[in-house]
Write a protein that holds these residues in place. Structure first.
Motif, PDB file in Angstrom:
ATOM      1  N   CYS A   1       0.945  -1.126  -0.175  1.00 38.40           N
ATOM      2  CA  CYS A   1      -0.059   0.070   0.012  1.00 38.40           C
ATOM      3  C   CYS A   1       0.658   1.333  -0.107  1.00 38.40           C
ATOM      4  N   ASP A   2       0.323   2.468  -0.182  1.00 38.61           N
ATOM      5  CA  ASP A   2       1.043   3.609  -0.317  1.00 38.61           C
ATOM      6  C   ASP A   2       0.959   4.680   0.692  1.00 38.61           C
ATOM      7  N   GLN A   3       0.133   4.426   1.543  1.00 47.56           N
ATOM      8  CA  GLN A   3      -0.092   5.674   2.494  1.00 47.56           C
ATOM      9  C   GLN A   3      -0.309   4.995   3.944  1.00 47.56           C
ATOM     10  N   PRO A   4       0.258   5.010   4.994  1.00 44.95           N
ATOM     11  CA  PRO A   4       0.161   4.326   6.142  1.00 44.95           C
ATOM     12  C   PRO A   4      -1.270   5.090   6.771  1.00 44.95           C
ATOM     13  N   GLY A   5      -2.079   4.236   7.509  1.00 44.12           N
ATOM     14  CA  GLY A   5      -3.300   4.671   7.949  1.00 44.12           C
ATOM     15  C   GLY A   5      -4.632   4.764   6.712  1.00 44.12           C
ATOM     16  N   LEU A   6      -4.215   4.388   5.871  1.00 45.75           N
ATOM     17  CA  LEU A   6      -5.237   4.351   4.503  1.00 45.75           C
ATOM     18  C   LEU A   6      -6.037   2.921   4.974  1.00 45.75           C
ATOM     19  N   GLY A   7      -7.449   2.808   4.750  1.00 42.80           N
ATOM     20  CA  GLY A   7      -8.326   1.671   4.888  1.00 42.80           C
ATOM     21  C   GLY A   7      -8.799   1.265   3.447  1.00 42.80           C
ATOM     22  N   CYS A   8      -8.882  -0.109   3.392  1.00 39.10           N
ATOM     23  CA  CYS A   8      -9.335  -0.523   2.264  1.00 39.10           C
ATOM     24  C   CYS A   8     -10.501  -1.467   2.484  1.00 39.10           C
ATOM     25  N   TYR A   9     -11.922  -0.935   1.765  1.00 28.84           N
ATOM     26  CA  TYR A   9     -12.926  -1.917   2.042  1.00 28.84           C
ATOM     27  C   TYR A   9     -13.232  -2.702   0.615  1.00 28.84           C
ATOM     28  N   ARG A  10     -12.961  -3.806   0.797  1.00 31.07           N
ATOM     29  CA  ARG A  10     -13.035  -4.612  -0.163  1.00 31.07           C
ATOM     30  C   ARG A  10     -14.037  -5.495  -0.410  1.00 31.07           C
ATOM     31  N   ARG A  11     -15.044  -5.242  -1.240  1.00 32.11           N
ATOM     32  CA  ARG A  11     -16.312  -6.024  -0.986  1.00 32.11           C
ATOM     33  C   ARG A  11     -16.192  -7.334  -2.192  1.00 32.11           C
ATOM     34  N   ILE A  12     -16.573  -8.450  -1.788  1.00 29.77           N
ATOM     35  CA  ILE A  12     -16.403  -9.676  -2.376  1.00 29.77           C
ATOM     36  C   ILE A  12     -17.653 -10.225  -3.024  1.00 29.77           C
ATOM     37  N   SER A  13     -18.032 -10.180  -4.195  1.00 28.02           N
ATOM     38  CA  SER A  13     -19.008 -10.340  -4.881  1.00 28.02           C
ATOM     39  C   SER A  13     -18.767 -11.476  -6.002  1.00 28.02           C
ATOM     40  N   ASP A  14     -17.618 -11.565  -6.269  1.00 30.97           N
ATOM     41  CA  ASP A  14     -17.514 -12.932  -7.624  1.00 30.97           C
ATOM     42  C   ASP A  14     -17.755 -14.005  -6.805  1.00 30.97           C
ATOM     43  N   PRO A  15     -18.500 -14.901  -7.575  1.00 33.29           N
ATOM     44  CA  PRO A  15     -19.178 -16.290  -7.020  1.00 33.29           C
ATOM     45  C   PRO A  15     -17.877 -17.297  -6.791  1.00 33.29           C
ATOM     46  N   SER A  16     -16.679 -16.967  -7.419  1.00 31.89           N
ATOM     47  CA  SER A  16     -15.578 -17.726  -7.201  1.00 31.89           C
ATOM     48  C   SER A  16     -14.825 -17.519  -5.793  1.00 31.89           C
ATOM     49  N   GLU A  17     -15.347 -16.502  -5.101  1.00 29.99           N
ATOM     50  CA  GLU A  17     -14.679 -16.103  -3.885  1.00 29.99           C
ATOM     51  C   GLU A  17     -15.772 -16.264  -2.802  1.00 29.99           C
ATOM     52  N   GLY A  18     -16.723 -16.913  -2.994  1.00 32.96           N
ATOM     53  CA  GLY A  18     -18.056 -17.044  -2.016  1.00 32.96           C
ATOM     54  C   GLY A  18     -19.269 -17.057  -2.677  1.00 32.96           C
ATOM     55  N   ASN A  19     -20.202 -17.889  -1.780  1.00 29.29           N
ATOM     56  CA  ASN A  19     -21.460 -18.009  -2.246  1.00 29.29           C
ATOM     57  C   ASN A  19     -22.561 -16.612  -1.950  1.00 29.29           C
ATOM     58  N   SER A  20     -21.968 -15.837  -1.152  1.00 26.36           N
ATOM     59  CA  SER A  20     -22.841 -14.647  -1.024  1.00 26.36           C
ATOM     60  C   SER A  20     -21.823 -13.580  -0.690  1.00 26.36           C
TER      61      SER A  20
END
Length: 457
Positions: free
Chosen positions: A386-405
């Motif tokens: 990552c590029d900036q300490p203190g930054l947050g990343c909110y990653r939404r998982i919607s790919d069926p290969s990464e889970g069923n919901s």
């Protein structure tokens, strides 16, 4: 068209002898009208029936999440708002809350019972304490939903500093919880009380602080009173919030009948509401297992628990399930740290693999998109760097290969190497709200009043 050919099993599933058809996710376009035709054939007879239906529009977009004031003590009253959201299907509803983490499991804790319609604004008298290693920051979220359930979430990090007198602040939260007409908001008061203490997890052989145990027992007793007089609805979000609260208290040293009774009551009510599902509610299962693991003396036996509910103690005394190592031996930690159905393994293992893979090429000049103006949250973090300490990343998982919901995971950018992702050139992403003790995330929230965010895929 050829795209909608029913012989394409990746999009449609039918059988000639069964009058059913399954349309897979993301096959149909939003906001469109479709017609399905059914032909029934018999010797000398043919029947035809049609059905017209319309798909819902796209999820809400173009809005933001704002908090005024953005920084201050946890006792500072704040106004959360979500302006400028638009969607095809109206009206919109809004749920405000914060992101928490218990035993490595990330959860969403709502501030209120029912979604807000009309004015997208909510006043909160206090925000739970932030993380000390991240400059007392805490991620807030809003979920904006259409009438058909399509939703977008935006996240904003704010600062929430501790009070000077912890015991007095806890007592005030307990009184607020007892008198709060909204049981979900009362649960938030209890969560705040626990966050103020900021107690470490008690490991094997460690002795908990007596004052901390006394405070946590007061919280459990208050929660029991609320459950008897004004219980919160048993939903996935309220059960998860309560599971996180109970597990934190048990991990902090309340390994007695009071802690076990609270955990057992939660498990029973959640099971009765059919909330235990490795696909729909993996975090709830993981948190409950973490609570069980924390209250047991080791991870393979329940024959000598540090705390037993009265019903469990009776079963053990009668030689029932759990009366011997052979009768009820299991590991509670497999779900959280091992190869079971934790949030990381069901929905996040793919991003873990991407992070490790990214280290083969080394750090880039830019390792992720820049945050939106006046924001310290990004929504894409496919690199371990990552590029900036203190930054947050909110990653939404919607790919069926990464889970069923669909589910989401929060990462914190910390000025430290991450051995799990093989990131040896800090700053690195950590799948947590917290940074390791060896590094602090210097939060960039101090002078920024608002943030803009829309859903990313």
């Amino acid at each position: 068209s050829e795209f909608y050919g029913l012989n394409n099993r990746s999009r449609f599933f039918t059988k000639i002898d069964v009058p059913d058809m399954k349309i897979e996710a993301d096959v149909l376009d939003p906001g469109q009208t479709y017609q399905i035709e059914l032909r029934t054939l018999a010797p000398g007879v043919e029947g035809i029936s049609t059905l017209d239906f319309q798909t819902a529009g796209l999820p809400p977009s173009a809005g933001s999440l704002e908090c005024i004031p953005r920084n201050g003590s946890f006792e500072t009253a704040r106004v959360l708002s979500a302006p400028n959201w638009v969607a095809d299907d109206l009206p919109l509803s809004y749920t405000f809350g914060y992101l928490d983490e218990v035993a490595g499991v990330q959860i969403q804790v709502p501030f209120h019972s029912e979604p807000i319609t009309g004015m997208p604004q909510f006043r909160i008298e206090e925000v739970p304490l932030g993380i000390s290693s991240a400059d007392w920051s805490i991620p807030l979220y809003v979920r904006v939903s259409t009438i058909f359930g399509a939703f977008t979430e935006a996240v904003l990090q704010v600062q929430s500093r501790p009070p000077p007198d912890i015991r007095a602040a806890v007592d005030k939260r307990l009184d607020l919880a007892k008198n709060n007409p909204d049981p979900v908001a009362a649960l938030g008061n209890l969560n705040t009380a626990v966050s103020i203490v900021d107690a470490p997890e008690i490991g094997p052989g460690d002795v908990p602080d007596p004052e901390t145990v006394e405070i946590f027992e007061d919280v459990l007793e208050t929660m029991a009173i609320i459950d008897d007089t004004n219980p919160a609805p048993v939903t996935a979000s309220t059960a998860q919030a309560k599971a996180g609260l109970i597990t934190t208290i048990i991990s902090g040293g309340v390994k007695n009948e009071l802690g076990m009774d609270a955990l057992e009551n939660l498990v029973i009510s959640s099971a009765q509401a059919n909330l235990f599902s490795p696909y729909d509610n993996p975090a709830l299962m993981a948190t409950c297992f973490a609570g069980i693991g924390a209250i047991l003396p080791d991870e393979t036996s329940v024959t000598r628990p540090g705390g037993q509910s009265m019903s469990m103690k009776t079963a053990l005394d009668r030689g029932g399930s759990g009366a011997s190592d052979e009768g009820m031996a299991f590991s509670a930690s497999w779900l959280v740290d091992g190869q079971g159905a934790s949030l990381n393994s069901i929905g996040g293992m793919d991003i873990a693999a991407r992070h490790i893979w990214s280290t083969l090429g080394g750090r880039e000049e830019r390792n992720h998109p820049a945050p939106d103006p006046d924001s310290n949250v990004v929504y894409i973090c496919n690199s371990a760097y990552c590029d900036q300490p203190g930054l947050g990343c909110y990653r939404r998982i919607s790919d069926p290969s990464e889970g069923n919901s669909p589910r989401a995971q929060f990462f914190m950018c910390c000025d430290a190497p991450n051995p799990k992702s093989l990131c040896n050139s800090p700053p690195c992403w950590f799948a947590s709200r917290k940074c390791p003790d060896s590094a602090r995330a210097s939060s960039p929230t101090a002078a920024r009043p608002t943030a803009t965010a829309a859903q990313r895929r």
